[in-house]
Scaffold this motif. Structure first.
Motif, PDB file in Angstrom:
ATOM      1  N   ALA A 175     -40.546 -22.742  11.483  1.00 29.23           N
ATOM      2  CA  ALA A 175     -40.513 -22.173  10.135  1.00 29.23           C
ATOM      3  C   ALA A 175     -41.003 -23.205   9.129  1.00 29.23           C
ATOM      4  CB  ALA A 175     -39.098 -21.727   9.781  1.00 29.23           C
ATOM      5  N   ARG A 176     -41.635 -22.706   8.079  1.00 28.51           N
ATOM      6  CA  ARG A 176     -42.085 -23.566   6.992  1.00 28.51           C
ATOM      7  C   ARG A 176     -41.335 -23.168   5.735  1.00 28.51           C
ATOM      8  NH1 ARG A 176     -48.469 -23.624   6.871  1.00 28.51           N
ATOM      9  NH2 ARG A 176     -48.025 -25.090   5.213  1.00 28.51           N
ATOM     10  N   GLU A 177     -41.069 -24.145   4.894  1.00 19.39           N
ATOM     11  CA  GLU A 177     -40.358 -23.866   3.651  1.00 19.39           C
ATOM     12  C   GLU A 177     -41.348 -23.656   2.515  1.00 19.39           C
ATOM     13  OE1 GLU A 177     -37.485 -27.098   3.338  1.00 19.39           O
ATOM     14  OE2 GLU A 177     -35.950 -25.676   3.980  1.00 19.39           O
ATOM     15  N   TYR A 178     -41.044 -22.660   1.690  1.00 21.06           N
ATOM     16  CA  TYR A 178     -41.883 -22.307   0.547  1.00 21.06           C
ATOM     17  C   TYR A 178     -41.046 -22.294  -0.719  1.00 21.06           C
ATOM     18  CZ  TYR A 178     -45.263 -20.690   4.008  1.00 21.06           C
ATOM     19  OH  TYR A 178     -46.151 -20.621   5.051  1.00 21.06           O
ATOM     20  N   LEU A 179     -41.598 -22.855  -1.779  1.00 16.84           N
ATOM     21  CA  LEU A 179     -40.994 -22.740  -3.103  1.00 16.84           C
ATOM     22  C   LEU A 179     -41.483 -21.421  -3.676  1.00 16.84           C
ATOM     23  CD1 LEU A 179     -39.418 -24.028  -5.501  1.00 16.84           C
ATOM     24  CD2 LEU A 179     -41.646 -24.808  -6.332  1.00 16.84           C
ATOM     25  N   THR A 180     -40.570 -20.573  -4.121  1.00 18.68           N
ATOM     26  CA  THR A 180     -40.981 -19.295  -4.685  1.00 18.68           C
ATOM     27  C   THR A 180     -40.932 -19.378  -6.209  1.00 18.68           C
ATOM     28  OG1 THR A 180     -38.755 -18.323  -4.599  1.00 18.68           O
ATOM     29  CG2 THR A 180     -40.173 -18.014  -2.670  1.00 18.68           C
ATOM     30  N   PHE A 181     -41.911 -18.737  -6.843  1.00 17.01           N
ATOM     31  CA  PHE A 181     -41.998 -18.734  -8.300  1.00 17.01           C
ATOM     32  C   PHE A 181     -42.520 -17.386  -8.760  1.00 17.01           C
ATOM     33  CE2 PHE A 181     -45.901 -20.536  -6.596  1.00 17.01           C
ATOM     34  CZ  PHE A 181     -46.914 -19.891  -7.305  1.00 17.01           C
ATOM     35  N   THR A 182     -42.298 -17.079 -10.027  1.00 16.91           N
ATOM     36  CA  THR A 182     -42.723 -15.791 -10.563  1.00 16.91           C
ATOM     37  C   THR A 182     -43.852 -15.957 -11.573  1.00 16.91           C
ATOM     38  OG1 THR A 182     -40.988 -15.891 -12.242  1.00 16.91           O
ATOM     39  CG2 THR A 182     -40.492 -14.654 -10.241  1.00 16.91           C
ATOM     40  N   LEU A 183     -44.747 -14.978 -11.541  1.00 17.76           N
ATOM     41  CA  LEU A 183     -45.821 -14.824 -12.522  1.00 17.76           C
ATOM     42  C   LEU A 183     -45.790 -13.353 -12.907  1.00 17.76           C
ATOM     43  CD1 LEU A 183     -48.762 -16.737 -10.776  1.00 17.76           C
ATOM     44  CD2 LEU A 183     -47.368 -17.554 -12.670  1.00 17.76           C
ATOM     45  N   ASN A 188     -54.341 -13.829 -14.052  1.00 19.77           N
ATOM     46  CA  ASN A 188     -54.371 -12.678 -14.954  1.00 19.77           C
ATOM     47  C   ASN A 188     -53.126 -11.794 -14.787  1.00 19.77           C
ATOM     48  OD1 ASN A 188     -55.479 -11.196 -17.025  1.00 19.77           O
ATOM     49  ND2 ASN A 188     -56.664  -9.883 -15.666  1.00 19.77           N
ATOM     50  N   VAL A 189     -51.964 -12.440 -14.761  1.00 24.87           N
ATOM     51  CA  VAL A 189     -50.691 -11.723 -14.667  1.00 24.87           C
ATOM     52  C   VAL A 189     -49.733 -12.241 -15.729  1.00 24.87           C
ATOM     53  CG1 VAL A 189     -50.828 -11.197 -12.202  1.00 24.87           C
ATOM     54  CG2 VAL A 189     -49.787 -13.320 -12.926  1.00 24.87           C
ATOM     55  N   GLY A 190     -48.943 -11.368 -16.267  1.00 25.64           N
ATOM     56  CA  GLY A 190     -47.947 -11.785 -17.243  1.00 25.64           C
ATOM     57  C   GLY A 190     -48.590 -12.217 -18.547  1.00 25.64           C
ATOM     58  N   THR A 191     -47.749 -12.609 -19.465  1.00 23.96           N
ATOM     59  CA  THR A 191     -48.194 -13.072 -20.769  1.00 23.96           C
ATOM     60  C   THR A 191     -47.944 -14.566 -20.850  1.00 23.96           C
ATOM     61  OG1 THR A 191     -47.516 -10.951 -21.691  1.00 23.96           O
ATOM     62  CG2 THR A 191     -47.926 -12.725 -23.245  1.00 23.96           C
ATOM     63  N   ALA A 192     -48.931 -15.306 -21.300  1.00 20.39           N
ATOM     64  CA  ALA A 192     -48.799 -16.758 -21.383  1.00 20.39           C
ATOM     65  C   ALA A 192     -48.036 -17.137 -22.646  1.00 20.39           C
ATOM     66  CB  ALA A 192     -50.169 -17.415 -21.352  1.00 20.39           C
ATOM     67  N   GLU A 193     -46.716 -17.087 -22.549  1.00 20.18           N
ATOM     68  CA  GLU A 193     -45.859 -17.502 -23.655  1.00 20.18           C
ATOM     69  C   GLU A 193     -45.154 -18.778 -23.234  1.00 20.18           C
ATOM     70  OE1 GLU A 193     -43.202 -14.314 -24.602  1.00 20.18           O
ATOM     71  OE2 GLU A 193     -44.836 -12.925 -25.055  1.00 20.18           O
ATOM     72  N   TYR A 194     -44.993 -19.685 -24.177  1.00 23.82           N
ATOM     73  CA  TYR A 194     -44.397 -20.984 -23.871  1.00 23.82           C
ATOM     74  C   TYR A 194     -43.087 -21.117 -24.630  1.00 23.82           C
ATOM     75  CZ  TYR A 194     -49.117 -21.565 -22.259  1.00 23.82           C
ATOM     76  OH  TYR A 194     -50.310 -21.369 -21.618  1.00 23.82           O
ATOM     77  N   GLY A 195     -41.994 -21.190 -23.887  1.00 25.63           N
ATOM     78  CA  GLY A 195     -40.682 -21.302 -24.505  1.00 25.63           C
ATOM     79  C   GLY A 195     -39.817 -22.250 -23.707  1.00 25.63           C
ATOM     80  N   GLN A 196     -38.525 -22.200 -23.992  1.00 26.02           N
ATOM     81  CA  GLN A 196     -37.606 -23.127 -23.331  1.00 26.02           C
ATOM     82  C   GLN A 196     -37.450 -22.852 -21.833  1.00 26.02           C
ATOM     83  OE1 GLN A 196     -33.994 -22.654 -25.523  1.00 26.02           O
ATOM     84  NE2 GLN A 196     -33.365 -20.819 -24.411  1.00 26.02           N
ATOM     85  N   PHE A 197     -37.835 -21.639 -21.388  1.00 26.26           N
ATOM     86  CA  PHE A 197     -37.688 -21.302 -19.975  1.00 26.26           C
ATOM     87  C   PHE A 197     -38.990 -21.458 -19.192  1.00 26.26           C
ATOM     88  CE2 PHE A 197     -34.399 -18.773 -22.184  1.00 26.26           C
ATOM     89  CZ  PHE A 197     -33.296 -19.423 -21.662  1.00 26.26           C
ATOM     90  N   THR A 198     -40.083 -21.805 -19.870  1.00 26.06           N
ATOM     91  CA  THR A 198     -41.359 -21.993 -19.183  1.00 26.06           C
ATOM     92  C   THR A 198     -41.255 -23.228 -18.281  1.00 26.06           C
ATOM     93  OG1 THR A 198     -42.493 -21.067 -21.096  1.00 26.06           O
ATOM     94  CG2 THR A 198     -43.854 -22.247 -19.505  1.00 26.06           C
ATOM     95  N   VAL A 199     -41.757 -23.097 -17.063  1.00 21.04           N
ATOM     96  CA  VAL A 199     -41.606 -24.144 -16.055  1.00 21.04           C
ATOM     97  C   VAL A 199     -42.974 -24.661 -15.631  1.00 21.04           C
ATOM     98  CG1 VAL A 199     -40.726 -24.609 -13.728  1.00 21.04           C
ATOM     99  CG2 VAL A 199     -39.487 -23.061 -15.215  1.00 21.04           C
ATOM    100  N   VAL A 200     -43.048 -25.966 -15.381  1.00 23.93           N
ATOM    101  CA  VAL A 200     -44.249 -26.584 -14.826  1.00 23.93           C
ATOM    102  C   VAL A 200     -43.877 -27.165 -13.461  1.00 23.93           C
ATOM    103  CG1 VAL A 200     -46.035 -28.342 -15.105  1.00 23.93           C
ATOM    104  CG2 VAL A 200     -45.145 -27.146 -17.118  1.00 23.93           C
ATOM    105  N   VAL A 259     -48.276 -24.095 -14.615  1.00 21.18           N
ATOM    106  CA  VAL A 259     -47.340 -23.380 -15.484  1.00 21.18           C
ATOM    107  C   VAL A 259     -47.051 -22.025 -14.847  1.00 21.18           C
ATOM    108  CG1 VAL A 259     -46.948 -22.409 -17.781  1.00 21.18           C
ATOM    109  CG2 VAL A 259     -48.279 -24.516 -17.532  1.00 21.18           C
ATOM    110  N   VAL A 260     -45.750 -21.720 -14.667  1.00 26.95           N
ATOM    111  CA  VAL A 260     -45.324 -20.439 -14.109  1.00 26.95           C
ATOM    112  C   VAL A 260     -44.186 -19.891 -14.970  1.00 26.95           C
ATOM    113  CG1 VAL A 260     -46.014 -21.070 -11.752  1.00 26.95           C
ATOM    114  CG2 VAL A 260     -43.671 -21.496 -12.496  1.00 26.95           C
ATOM    115  N   ASP A 261     -43.858 -18.609 -14.771  1.00 20.15           N
ATOM    116  CA  ASP A 261     -42.781 -17.994 -15.548  1.00 20.15           C
ATOM    117  C   ASP A 261     -41.411 -18.514 -15.144  1.00 20.15           C
ATOM    118  OD1 ASP A 261     -44.393 -16.398 -17.182  1.00 20.15           O
ATOM    119  OD2 ASP A 261     -44.510 -14.839 -15.660  1.00 20.15           O
ATOM    120  N   GLY A 262     -41.240 -18.835 -13.878  1.00 27.41           N
ATOM    121  CA  GLY A 262     -39.955 -19.337 -13.410  1.00 27.41           C
ATOM    122  C   GLY A 262     -40.012 -19.690 -11.950  1.00 27.41           C
ATOM    123  N   VAL A 263     -39.079 -20.533 -11.522  1.00 26.25           N
ATOM    124  CA  VAL A 263     -38.953 -20.916 -10.119  1.00 26.25           C
ATOM    125  C   VAL A 263     -37.729 -20.198  -9.581  1.00 26.25           C
ATOM    126  CG1 VAL A 263     -38.497 -22.839  -8.558  1.00 26.25           C
ATOM    127  CG2 VAL A 263     -40.103 -23.122 -10.430  1.00 26.25           C
TER     128      VAL A 263
END
Length: 163
Positions: A16-24, A76-88, A101-105
């Protein structure tokens, strides 16, 4: 870095391989956890002229100049808004450090090779070269990104940007 998710029973011992999942936007993506250097909040970036819209600029990360790519604009998914919850997500690929830059991890999941299905060839207008496959985890569809192929592509211009 062993972290279980309950429904996934996989360790490195069974391949098995481990993957970090994130949302866009409303989609969930995954990338090889071994490429991840760190996860941090979004800071102001220094814009560089004549770069594509998805390259937001650069930051100085402990003496290393790191290009910041907004994956929401790139895919080309989601809206590129930058706030306190934006994650790099700071990744290390092709001997380069890059910020995404992603919406969340979300989580770290272990996927056995048989859980990963190949990405379908849908049409010539949809580029699937950067997809490593698809997996289902707890009724969620996970889009696995081949982050090295994506970041190393000519259209990303990251190699030339750093030179």
């Amino acid at each position: 870095m062993e972290q279980g998710t309950g429904a996934v029973s996989g360790t490195a011992a069974n391949g098995a391989r481990e993957y970090l999942t994130f949302t866009l936007g409303s989609e969930e993506y995954g990338m090889d956890i071994l490429k991840v250097q760190e996860i941090r909040g979004y800071d102001a970036v220094t814009r560089i002229a004549n770069t594509p819209d998805f390259i937001k600029g650069v930051i100085n990360l402990r003496g290393v100049i790191v290009p910041i790519v907004d994956m929401r604009i790139k895919f080309n998914v989601g809206t590129a808004e930058y706030g306190q919850f934006t994650v790099v997500i700071i990744i290390n690929v092709l001997d380069r450090v890059v910020g995404m830059v992603v919406d969340g991890v979300s989580d770290v999941v272990a996927l056995a090779p048989e859980q990963v299905k190949p990405a379908p060839e849908l049409s010539s207008s949809l580029d699937t070269r950067y997809l490593a496959g698809l997996a289902t985890v707890d009724e969620r569809m996970l889009i696995l990104v081949d982050i090295e192929t994506l970041m190393g592509s000519a259209e990303m211009q990251l190699v030339d940007l750093a030179a």
